[in-house]
Design a protein around this motif. Structure first.
Motif: not given
Length: 202
Positions: A117-142
């Motif tokens: 759900l997060f990965m499907n909606t994250w780009p939708k939030w960015l589009k609605l907000l008209r922002i293009t932040p850069h964020a890296d995703f980690s599958d392991f605890y940081l």
């Protein structure tokens, strides 16, 4: 300064403020799930104050599970309940008609897990907000040391790091209550519309 964010289904305003800070941002999908936090909970403003809305998830039976792997529970009609609550709270907001259709679409999916759900909606939030932040995703605890770590057990708006500035904007019920900071991004979108992006800029 660097920032680590947890998975968040409908992120709060400071989540995006941090993502737009210009500092390195990482979203931790591998950290252990924490109940009743911004991972599956978001806060809006209703006529009687702050309302917490929760995306129901299946029991983990005491097993530590990565947030992204936690399965969503559709047995309870939480989607319909959320939509009705948002309609009641923001029906008179300036940009309600512009955004509500998009929000209903986001809340009406059938994704299996919080991660999906997060990965499907994250780009939708960015589009609605008209922002293009850069964020890296980690599958392991940081475990890297960070300046701001949003993975704390944030259960309410006033639990956020005080270093995240909360500028005021008009809210629907300001005639009966003072400004409430750090609500979900929905509050900012419905009230400020296209100006939301400018509000969150450092």
């Amino acid at each position: 300064m660097n920032v680590i964010l947890p998975l968040s289904i409908i992120p709060p305003v400071p989540y995006f403020t941090a993502a737009l800070s210009g500092h390195p941002v990482q979203i931790d999908l591998g950290e252990h799930y924490q109940h009743q936090t911004i991972r599956n909970r978001y806060h809006i403003l209703g006529p009687n104050g702050v309302v917490a809305l929760t995306v129901n998830v299946k029991s983990q039976h005491g097993i530590k599970t990565p947030s992204a792997q936690v399965e969503i529970d559709y047995q309870k009609a939480w989607q319909r309940s959320h939509i009705r609550t948002l309609q009641a709270a923001y029906g008179s907001a300036p940009f309600y008609a512009h955004y509500m259709g998009h929000i209903i679409e986001i809340l009406s999916g059938n994704e299996k897990s919080l991660g999906e759900l997060f990965m499907n909606t994250w780009p939708k939030w960015l589009k609605l907000l008209r922002i293009t932040p850069h964020a890296d995703f980690s599958d392991f605890y940081l475990e890297d040391p960070v300046s701001i770590d949003f993975r704390d057990r944030i259960k309410a708006p006033h639990w956020f790091d005080g270093r995240i500035e909360a500028k005021e904007y008009m809210q629907v019920f300001m005639d009966r209550s003072p400004f409430v900071p750090h609500l979900s991004i929905l509050d900012l979108l419905f009230n400020e519309g296209p100006a939301a992006a400018k509000y969150m800029q450092p």
